[in-house]
Design a protein around this motif. Structure first.
Motif, PDB file in Angstrom:
ATOM      1  N   PRO A  22       0.828  -1.212   0.000  1.00  0.00           N
ATOM      2  CA  PRO A  22       0.000   0.000   0.000  1.00  0.00           C
ATOM      3  C   PRO A  22       0.860   1.257   0.000  1.00  0.00           C
ATOM      4  CG  PRO A  22       0.105  -0.902   2.205  1.00  0.00           C
ATOM      5  CD  PRO A  22       0.866  -1.854   1.326  1.00  0.00           C
ATOM      6  N   ALA A  23       0.369   2.276  -0.645  1.00  0.00           N
ATOM      7  CA  ALA A  23       1.121   3.512  -0.807  1.00  0.00           C
ATOM      8  C   ALA A  23       1.574   4.065   0.540  1.00  0.00           C
ATOM      9  CB  ALA A  23       0.272   4.542  -1.538  1.00  0.00           C
ATOM     10  N   GLY A  24       2.858   4.358   0.600  1.00  0.00           N
ATOM     11  CA  GLY A  24       3.399   5.026   1.781  1.00  0.00           C
ATOM     12  C   GLY A  24       3.877   4.130   2.896  1.00  0.00           C
ATOM     13  N   GLU A  25       3.537   2.843   2.870  1.00  0.00           N
ATOM     14  CA  GLU A  25       3.946   1.995   3.996  1.00  0.00           C
ATOM     15  C   GLU A  25       5.440   1.712   3.927  1.00  0.00           C
ATOM     16  OE1 GLU A  25       2.980  -2.293   6.128  1.00  0.00           O
ATOM     17  OE2 GLU A  25       1.506  -1.386   4.798  1.00  0.00           O
ATOM     18  N   PRO A  26       6.188   2.001   4.980  1.00  0.00           N
ATOM     19  CA  PRO A  26       7.642   1.818   4.953  1.00  0.00           C
ATOM     20  C   PRO A  26       8.025   0.344   4.963  1.00  0.00           C
ATOM     21  CG  PRO A  26       6.924   2.453   7.139  1.00  0.00           C
ATOM     22  CD  PRO A  26       5.720   2.563   6.251  1.00  0.00           C
ATOM     23  N   ALA A  27       9.260   0.081   4.595  1.00  0.00           N
ATOM     24  CA  ALA A  27       9.814  -1.262   4.648  1.00  0.00           C
ATOM     25  C   ALA A  27      10.549  -1.457   5.966  1.00  0.00           C
ATOM     26  CB  ALA A  27      10.767  -1.471   3.477  1.00  0.00           C
ATOM     27  N   LEU A  28      10.982  -2.675   6.236  1.00  0.00           N
ATOM     28  CA  LEU A  28      11.785  -2.926   7.426  1.00  0.00           C
ATOM     29  C   LEU A  28      13.156  -2.260   7.300  1.00  0.00           C
ATOM     30  CD1 LEU A  28      11.016  -6.703   8.122  1.00  0.00           C
ATOM     31  CD2 LEU A  28      10.110  -4.714   9.328  1.00  0.00           C
ATOM     32  N   ALA A  29      13.680  -2.197   6.067  1.00  0.00           N
ATOM     33  CA  ALA A  29      14.970  -1.551   5.818  1.00  0.00           C
ATOM     34  C   ALA A  29      14.732  -0.134   5.301  1.00  0.00           C
ATOM     35  CB  ALA A  29      15.774  -2.351   4.801  1.00  0.00           C
ATOM     36  N   PRO A  30      15.538   0.828   5.711  1.00  0.00           N
ATOM     37  CA  PRO A  30      15.329   2.212   5.278  1.00  0.00           C
ATOM     38  C   PRO A  30      15.595   2.399   3.789  1.00  0.00           C
ATOM     39  CG  PRO A  30      17.396   2.018   6.474  1.00  0.00           C
ATOM     40  CD  PRO A  30      16.692   0.704   6.624  1.00  0.00           C
ATOM     41  N   ARG A  31      14.758   3.213   3.160  1.00  0.00           N
ATOM     42  CA  ARG A  31      14.863   3.430   1.710  1.00  0.00           C
ATOM     43  C   ARG A  31      16.221   3.996   1.305  1.00  0.00           C
ATOM     44  NH1 ARG A  31      10.897   7.240  -2.064  1.00  0.00           N
ATOM     45  NH2 ARG A  31      11.958   6.830  -4.028  1.00  0.00           N
ATOM     46  N   ASP A  32      16.809   4.843   2.128  1.00  0.00           N
ATOM     47  CA  ASP A  32      18.084   5.458   1.791  1.00  0.00           C
ATOM     48  C   ASP A  32      19.269   4.674   2.356  1.00  0.00           C
ATOM     49  OD1 ASP A  32      17.575   5.961   4.429  1.00  0.00           O
ATOM     50  OD2 ASP A  32      18.122   8.083   4.375  1.00  0.00           O
ATOM     51  N   GLY A  33      19.030   3.429   2.757  1.00  0.00           N
ATOM     52  CA  GLY A  33      20.078   2.633   3.383  1.00  0.00           C
ATOM     53  C   GLY A  33      20.911   1.829   2.411  1.00  0.00           C
ATOM     54  N   VAL A  34      21.853   1.105   2.958  1.00  0.00           N
ATOM     55  CA  VAL A  34      22.764   0.289   2.159  1.00  0.00           C
ATOM     56  C   VAL A  34      22.030  -0.900   1.541  1.00  0.00           C
ATOM     57  CG1 VAL A  34      24.858  -1.135   2.242  1.00  0.00           C
ATOM     58  CG2 VAL A  34      24.735   0.993   3.563  1.00  0.00           C
ATOM     59  N   ALA A  86      12.128 -14.085  -0.306  1.00  0.00           N
ATOM     60  CA  ALA A  86      12.128 -13.765   1.126  1.00  0.00           C
ATOM     61  C   ALA A  86      13.049 -12.585   1.411  1.00  0.00           C
ATOM     62  CB  ALA A  86      12.553 -14.986   1.940  1.00  0.00           C
ATOM     63  N   ALA A  87      14.209 -12.554   0.736  1.00  0.00           N
ATOM     64  CA  ALA A  87      15.137 -11.442   0.923  1.00  0.00           C
ATOM     65  C   ALA A  87      14.523 -10.141   0.415  1.00  0.00           C
ATOM     66  CB  ALA A  87      16.451 -11.728   0.209  1.00  0.00           C
ATOM     67  N   MET A  88      13.884 -10.192  -0.755  1.00  0.00           N
ATOM     68  CA  MET A  88      13.254  -9.003  -1.314  1.00  0.00           C
ATOM     69  C   MET A  88      12.146  -8.478  -0.400  1.00  0.00           C
ATOM     70  SD  MET A  88      14.670  -8.130  -4.170  1.00  0.00           S
ATOM     71  CE  MET A  88      15.763  -8.804  -5.408  1.00  0.00           C
ATOM     72  N   MET A  89      11.362  -9.385   0.135  1.00  0.00           N
ATOM     73  CA  MET A  89      10.278  -8.968   1.019  1.00  0.00           C
ATOM     74  C   MET A  89      10.831  -8.338   2.291  1.00  0.00           C
ATOM     75  SD  MET A  89       7.054  -8.666   1.527  1.00  0.00           S
ATOM     76  CE  MET A  89       6.185  -9.776   0.421  1.00  0.00           C
ATOM     77  N   THR A  90      11.904  -8.914   2.829  1.00  0.00           N
ATOM     78  CA  THR A  90      12.495  -8.387   4.053  1.00  0.00           C
ATOM     79  C   THR A  90      13.060  -6.989   3.843  1.00  0.00           C
ATOM     80  OG1 THR A  90      13.048 -10.640   4.773  1.00  0.00           O
ATOM     81  CG2 THR A  90      14.198  -8.827   5.846  1.00  0.00           C
ATOM     82  N   ALA A 167      14.556  -6.967  11.477  1.00  0.00           N
ATOM     83  CA  ALA A 167      14.168  -8.223  10.837  1.00  0.00           C
ATOM     84  C   ALA A 167      14.803  -9.412  11.549  1.00  0.00           C
ATOM     85  CB  ALA A 167      14.574  -8.209   9.365  1.00  0.00           C
ATOM     86  N   ALA A 168      16.081  -9.281  11.938  1.00  0.00           N
ATOM     87  CA  ALA A 168      16.754 -10.377  12.628  1.00  0.00           C
ATOM     88  C   ALA A 168      16.025 -10.742  13.920  1.00  0.00           C
ATOM     89  CB  ALA A 168      18.204  -9.992  12.920  1.00  0.00           C
TER      90      ALA A 168
END
Length: 288
Positions: A22-34, A86-90, A167-168
């Motif tokens: 859904p639009a705007g929902e963040p991921a577990l990993a930051p968008r500007d991260g490594v 699974a990696a992509m989803m995480t 995630a870990a």
């Protein structure tokens, strides 16, 4: 080869998912991260994934759990696609969906237990084993990117571990390293228990010979497997099954050229692009 890369980056059959919602929902990993940079490169995904499994299979209890309870030997192509999803989803998935997926994996792990060939009992949800699995994955993907795409600074390497902390913990890896130094400490502490086995040789043979790429491109597949061996740290790289199986003179430059060039290929609507749209949609909506 392009079709093969696209297939490995798509969700496997029955697991289709729209990362743009859904639009705007963040991921577990930051968008500007490594992690968002690392996992967008398919060469890094393959090389890092193979290196991570080599490290996992060097730990006796993890080896038994992985080898005895996964479908890798029966269908390596599908197993790679499921692991990649699974990696992509995480990394890219909306937080709610990623948490649901991880919860399913944790429930599955709760049913996996057994004994190593020498009689040591193991449980897949043992935090010690989960820490090793999470740590080796974070190391392997980060090192593949650092070695073959672009050198990462010490701060970026630390960030790669720190970004995966939430995630870990959801997976149950409560003691997974949060920095590069912590990874090195865990590797040193785990080293006395690492060992070679025929399974390591079997795994290398499977990933080198499985029909992951068309027959004319199979040498390229074997090259990437050697690239994975090359980045595995000591003492694992010197185990009998891996010794001398790394890159040959001049091949590192070829892998680097491939890893950098693949970013220019038309890979289609990948999870990373969909996830970027999901978060961009939120920004556009807030400005209106």
């Amino acid at each position: 080869m392009l079709d093969t890369i696209r297939e490995l980056m798509r969700p496997p059959p029955g697991m289709a998912f729209d990362f743009s919602q859904p639009a705007g929902e963040p991921a577990l990993a930051p968008r500007d991260g490594v992690a968002w940079r690392v996992f967008a490169n398919p060469v890094v995904l393959f090389v890092g994934g193979v290196a991570a499994v080599l490290l996992e299979l060097s730990e006796p209890s993890v080896r038994s759990g992985v080898w005895d309870h996964s479908g890798f030997r029966r269908d390596p192509r599908m197993r790679l696609r499921r692991t990649g999803f699974a990696a992509m989803m995480t990394v890219y998935g909306p937080r709610s969906a990623a948490e649901q997926m991880i919860a399913r994996v944790v429930r599955m792990h709760a049913r996996i237990e057994g004994c190593t060939p020498d009689g040591r009992p193991y449980r897949a949800n043992d935090p010690r084993l989960l820490d090793w699995v999470q740590a080796t994955a974070a190391f392997a993907f980060t090192q593949a990117y650092h070695h073959y795409v672009r050198p990462l600074s010490a701060a970026e390497k630390d960030a790669a571990f720190g970004e995966g902390e939430h995630a870990a913990r959801l997976y149950g890896a409560t003691g997974a390293p949060r920095s590069w130094a912590a990874w090195e400490a865990l590797l040193a502490a785990t080293t006395p228990g690492l060992e070679g086995s025929p399974i390591l040789a079997d795994f290398l043979r499977i990933v080198a010979e499985a029909p992951l790429a068309p027959a004319p491109l199979r040498p390229l597949q074997r090259l990437l497997v050697r690239a994975a061996v090359e980045i595995v740290p000591e003492p694992v790289r010197s185990l009998p099954q891996l010794r001398g199986r790394g890159l040959r003179p001049g091949e590192a430059a070829l892998v680097r050229a491939l890893a950098r060039a693949v970013r220019l290929l038309p890979l289609g609507d990948t999870p990373s692009l969909q996830a970027a749209r999901r978060l961009s949609a939120s920004g556009a909506r807030s400005r209106n």
